[in-house]
Design a protein around this motif. Structure first.
Motif, PDB file in Angstrom:
ATOM      1  N   LYS A   1       0.826  -1.212   0.000  1.00 12.33           N
ATOM      2  CA  LYS A   1       0.000   0.000   0.000  1.00 12.33           C
ATOM      3  C   LYS A   1       0.861   1.263   0.000  1.00 12.33           C
ATOM      4  O   LYS A   1       0.490   2.271  -0.616  1.00 12.33           O
ATOM      5  CB  LYS A   1      -0.949  -0.013   1.197  1.00 12.33           C
ATOM      6  CG  LYS A   1      -2.097  -1.006   1.045  1.00 12.33           C
ATOM      7  CD  LYS A   1      -3.111  -0.893   2.183  1.00 12.33           C
ATOM      8  CE  LYS A   1      -4.312  -1.783   1.919  1.00 12.33           C
ATOM      9  NZ  LYS A   1      -5.332  -1.675   2.982  1.00 12.33           N
ATOM     10  N   GLU A   2       1.994   1.199   0.665  1.00 15.76           N
ATOM     11  CA  GLU A   2       2.891   2.359   0.675  1.00 15.76           C
ATOM     12  C   GLU A   2       3.415   2.671  -0.719  1.00 15.76           C
ATOM     13  O   GLU A   2       3.478   3.837  -1.123  1.00 15.76           O
ATOM     14  CB  GLU A   2       4.068   2.117   1.631  1.00 15.76           C
ATOM     15  CG  GLU A   2       3.707   2.267   3.101  1.00 15.76           C
ATOM     16  CD  GLU A   2       4.890   2.006   4.018  1.00 15.76           C
ATOM     17  OE1 GLU A   2       5.965   1.621   3.505  1.00 15.76           O
ATOM     18  OE2 GLU A   2       4.734   2.184   5.239  1.00 15.76           O
ATOM     19  N   VAL A   3       3.788   1.635  -1.479  1.00  9.41           N
ATOM     20  CA  VAL A   3       4.327   1.898  -2.814  1.00  9.41           C
ATOM     21  C   VAL A   3       3.220   2.154  -3.845  1.00  9.41           C
ATOM     22  O   VAL A   3       3.498   2.679  -4.924  1.00  9.41           O
ATOM     23  CB  VAL A   3       5.266   0.773  -3.297  1.00  9.41           C
ATOM     24  CG1 VAL A   3       6.420   0.587  -2.336  1.00  9.41           C
ATOM     25  CG2 VAL A   3       4.529  -0.529  -3.522  1.00  9.41           C
TER      26      VAL A   3
ATOM     27  N   LYS B   1      11.873   1.767  -1.650  1.00  7.23           N
ATOM     28  CA  LYS B   1      10.819   0.862  -1.189  1.00  7.23           C
ATOM     29  C   LYS B   1      10.417  -0.109  -2.300  1.00  7.23           C
ATOM     30  O   LYS B   1      10.246  -1.309  -2.057  1.00  7.23           O
ATOM     31  CB  LYS B   1       9.596   1.656  -0.727  1.00  7.23           C
ATOM     32  CG  LYS B   1       9.789   2.407   0.578  1.00  7.23           C
ATOM     33  CD  LYS B   1       8.530   3.188   0.937  1.00  7.23           C
ATOM     34  CE  LYS B   1       8.704   3.967   2.235  1.00  7.23           C
ATOM     35  NZ  LYS B   1       7.495   4.769   2.567  1.00  7.23           N
ATOM     36  N   ILE B   2      10.274   0.400  -3.515  1.00  6.96           N
ATOM     37  CA  ILE B   2       9.899  -0.459  -4.642  1.00  6.96           C
ATOM     38  C   ILE B   2      11.011  -1.462  -4.931  1.00  6.96           C
ATOM     39  O   ILE B   2      10.750  -2.644  -5.174  1.00  6.96           O
ATOM     40  CB  ILE B   2       9.585   0.390  -5.889  1.00  6.96           C
ATOM     41  CG1 ILE B   2       8.344   1.262  -5.659  1.00  6.96           C
ATOM     42  CG2 ILE B   2       9.376  -0.499  -7.112  1.00  6.96           C
ATOM     43  CD1 ILE B   2       8.076   2.268  -6.757  1.00  6.96           C
TER      44      ILE B   2
ATOM     45  N   ASN C   1      10.251  -5.447  -4.533  1.00  2.00           N
ATOM     46  CA  ASN C   1      10.315  -6.298  -5.722  1.00  2.00           C
ATOM     47  C   ASN C   1      10.932  -7.655  -5.390  1.00  2.00           C
ATOM     48  O   ASN C   1      10.399  -8.707  -5.765  1.00  2.00           O
ATOM     49  CB  ASN C   1      11.128  -5.602  -6.811  1.00  2.00           C
ATOM     50  CG  ASN C   1      11.327  -6.463  -8.035  1.00  2.00           C
ATOM     51  OD1 ASN C   1      10.390  -7.029  -8.574  1.00  2.00           O
ATOM     52  ND2 ASN C   1      12.577  -6.588  -8.461  1.00  2.00           N
ATOM     53  N   VAL C   2      12.032  -7.645  -4.667  1.00  2.00           N
ATOM     54  CA  VAL C   2      12.708  -8.888  -4.300  1.00  2.00           C
ATOM     55  C   VAL C   2      11.945  -9.619  -3.204  1.00  2.00           C
ATOM     56  O   VAL C   2      11.777 -10.851  -3.251  1.00  2.00           O
ATOM     57  CB  VAL C   2      14.158  -8.602  -3.860  1.00  2.00           C
ATOM     58  CG1 VAL C   2      14.817  -9.863  -3.313  1.00  2.00           C
ATOM     59  CG2 VAL C   2      14.961  -8.059  -5.032  1.00  2.00           C
ATOM     60  N   GLU C   3      11.441  -8.875  -2.231  1.00  2.00           N
ATOM     61  CA  GLU C   3      10.704  -9.503  -1.135  1.00  2.00           C
ATOM     62  C   GLU C   3       9.482 -10.243  -1.654  1.00  2.00           C
ATOM     63  O   GLU C   3       9.178 -11.371  -1.215  1.00  2.00           O
ATOM     64  CB  GLU C   3      10.297  -8.451  -0.105  1.00  2.00           C
ATOM     65  CG  GLU C   3       9.706  -9.045   1.168  1.00  2.00           C
ATOM     66  CD  GLU C   3       9.498  -8.024   2.266  1.00  2.00           C
ATOM     67  OE1 GLU C   3       9.081  -8.422   3.363  1.00  2.00           O
ATOM     68  OE2 GLU C   3       9.757  -6.816   2.036  1.00  2.00           O
TER      69      GLU C   3
ATOM     70  N   ILE D   1       5.694  -5.948 -10.061  1.00  2.00           N
ATOM     71  CA  ILE D   1       6.919  -6.371  -9.385  1.00  2.00           C
ATOM     72  C   ILE D   1       6.725  -7.739  -8.724  1.00  2.00           C
ATOM     73  O   ILE D   1       5.611  -8.211  -8.549  1.00  2.00           O
ATOM     74  CB  ILE D   1       7.396  -5.334  -8.355  1.00  2.00           C
ATOM     75  CG1 ILE D   1       6.380  -5.171  -7.216  1.00  2.00           C
ATOM     76  CG2 ILE D   1       7.672  -3.993  -9.031  1.00  2.00           C
ATOM     77  CD1 ILE D   1       6.872  -4.289  -6.081  1.00  2.00           C
ATOM     78  N   GLY D   2       7.847  -8.350  -8.337  1.00  2.00           N
ATOM     79  CA  GLY D   2       7.881  -9.697  -7.764  1.00  2.00           C
ATOM     80  C   GLY D   2       8.951 -10.451  -8.521  1.00  2.00           C
ATOM     81  O   GLY D   2       8.663 -11.172  -9.483  1.00  2.00           O
ATOM     82  N   GLU D   3      10.191 -10.272  -8.137  1.00  2.00           N
ATOM     83  CA  GLU D   3      11.356 -10.650  -8.934  1.00  2.00           C
ATOM     84  C   GLU D   3      11.339 -12.114  -9.393  1.00  2.00           C
ATOM     85  O   GLU D   3      11.379 -13.047  -8.588  1.00  2.00           O
ATOM     86  CB  GLU D   3      12.634 -10.360  -8.143  1.00  2.00           C
ATOM     87  CG  GLU D   3      13.914 -10.661  -8.879  1.00  2.00           C
ATOM     88  CD  GLU D   3      13.960 -10.003 -10.263  1.00  2.00           C
ATOM     89  OE1 GLU D   3      14.138 -10.747 -11.247  1.00  2.00           O
ATOM     90  OE2 GLU D   3      13.803  -8.767 -10.333  1.00  2.00           O
ATOM     91  N   SER D   4      11.326 -12.291 -10.709  1.00  2.00           N
ATOM     92  CA  SER D   4      11.257 -13.636 -11.297  1.00  2.00           C
ATOM     93  C   SER D   4      12.527 -14.440 -11.040  1.00  2.00           C
ATOM     94  O   SER D   4      12.476 -15.675 -10.957  1.00  2.00           O
ATOM     95  CB  SER D   4      10.987 -13.549 -12.797  1.00  2.00           C
ATOM     96  OG  SER D   4      12.031 -12.852 -13.456  1.00  2.00           O
ATOM     97  N   ALA D   5      13.666 -13.771 -10.916  1.00  2.00           N
ATOM     98  CA  ALA D   5      14.916 -14.492 -10.649  1.00  2.00           C
ATOM     99  C   ALA D   5      14.858 -15.188  -9.289  1.00  2.00           C
ATOM    100  O   ALA D   5      15.363 -16.309  -9.132  1.00  2.00           O
ATOM    101  CB  ALA D   5      16.103 -13.523 -10.691  1.00  2.00           C
TER     102      ALA D   5
END
Length: 378
Positions: free
Chosen positions: A51-53, A63-64, A68-70, A120-124
């Motif tokens: 919600k913050e981002v 934050k982004i 993304n990695v988290e 976001i949501g890092e595919s690696a």
């Protein structure tokens, strides 16, 4: 034949939907069998960070970057959870299809901007954690050929729901409402799709504000309230409702800022339950107004997403469209909850086979293109 997990984290932030499927064939010969489904919960801390981002007032690049990695780790846990629930070995998953978490969607840019979208949501991370190939970031390629990058699911809906004799409309009610129109006997180029406006987004924000609850379960609060016509008129006057398609929307139009402004203006005159009842009416009416030109007594309106479990909302839609056969996904043998996660696997399967899966007649794209980016595991 392949086994895949589709993961979807939508605008409603009610968890990460994960569908384990068995998928056969490509193009219109594609068939999908749902093996197992789960919704992996998003913790309060993660929801707070998302919600913050999402807010231009509290977002920041750092934050982004971190989120993304988290989220990559969160999505990986969702994949593991659905496999564990199915007692299915993780190493037998052929690929993961990840939609990602939409942070901003800008199909109509302002001054000094370009049309764009960001999930976001890092595919690696997902590839490394699940030891699987990952297909992700589906929307951007459609936008590269001047599409709006949304709606993303019409291809899968055409494959799974088309009918030779009846027009079928697939109305998803997540945070945002979107519809896919498949005329009787349609070819792919005949399919239309667009966002109808808000889904559960405003209702959820009101429930959080007034009752500190995530959503209106079964429409219980709406059932106790009465529609305020003045407030409803103002909501229906939102310019998006009458905007011609192709069109897409999101939190930028109907999110926390929009809802907060309504509460500030109307909060002393409208009770909480009346507010929720009016927002529920608004969602139903915005859907009816946007699809009325496409339906007749030979049409099926099939409702999916979290909104299909809101009995009050579904009943209002039926009242708004009395001549239409209104059903929910379960009544035609599909899962409302799993629908979008399954759609991701169909898109990803096309990508892996070098085949397109956007629908230009829905997004406004210049041509069909192969969606998504592949992250290989080795």
């Amino acid at each position: 034949m392949a086994f895949a997990v589709g993961i979807m984290s939508g605008t409603s932030l009610d968890g990460v939907d994960a569908a384990l499927v068995e998928i056969h064939g490509t193009n219109t010969d594609t068939t999908v069998k749902l093996v197992e489904f789960t919704t992996y919960p998003l913790g309060k801390d993660i929801i707070k960070k998302i919600k913050e981002v999402l807010s231009v007032e509290t977002s920041s690049v750092d934050k982004i970057c971190s989120l993304n990695v988290e989220l990559g780790y969160v999505f990986s846990e969702a994949v593991k959870a659905v496999c564990e629930k199915a007692a299915f070995p993780l190493e037998q998953v052929d690929f993961v299809a990840s939609h990602g978490q939409t942070i901003y969607h800008l199909p109509v840019p302002g001054a000094h901007q370009v049309a764009s979208t960001l999930q976001i949501g890092e595919s690696a991370v997902i590839a490394e954690e699940t030891k699987s190939m990952v297909v992700s970031d589906f929307r951007t390629r459609d936008m590269a050929v001047k599409g709006q990058g949304a709606p993303i699911v019409p291809y899968s809906e055409f494959v799974l729901y088309r009918d030779t004799k009846r027009t079928r409309l697939l109305q998803n009610i997540g945070g945002i409402g979107n519809v896919t129109v498949i005329p009787a006997g349609a070819q792919m180029e005949d399919v239309l799709a667009f966002d109808t406006g808000p889904g559960n987004m405003i209702i959820d924000e009101l429930c959080q504000n007034f009752y500190q609850e995530a959503y209106d379960e079964s429409g219980a609060y709406a059932a106790k309230g009465k529609v305020n016509q003045g407030l409803l008129s103002e909501m229906m006057a939102h310019p998006y409702i009458e905007r011609p398609y192709p069109k897409t929307t999101g939190r930028e139009d109907f999110g926390v800022e929009y809802t907060a402004a309504l509460i500030k203006k109307w909060g002393t005159r409208v009770t909480p339950n009346d507010f929720i009842a009016t927002a529920t009416q608004f969602t139903a009416q915005s859907i009816a107004v946007n699809i009325c030109d496409f339906v007749d007594d030979q049409s099926d309106l099939i409702i999916g997403g979290g909104g299909s479990y809101n009995a009050v909302l579904v009943q209002i839609i039926k009242e708004q469209l009395p001549h239409v056969n209104v059903l929910i996904q379960e009544e035609v043998g599909f899962s409302s909850e799993a629908k979008e996660a399954i759609a991701m696997t169909i898109l990803a399967h096309q990508t892996i086979h070098h085949l397109p899966s956007n629908v230009p007649s829905a997004t406004g794209a210049r041509k069909p293109v192969i969606l998504g980016k592949i992250t290989y595991y080795h």
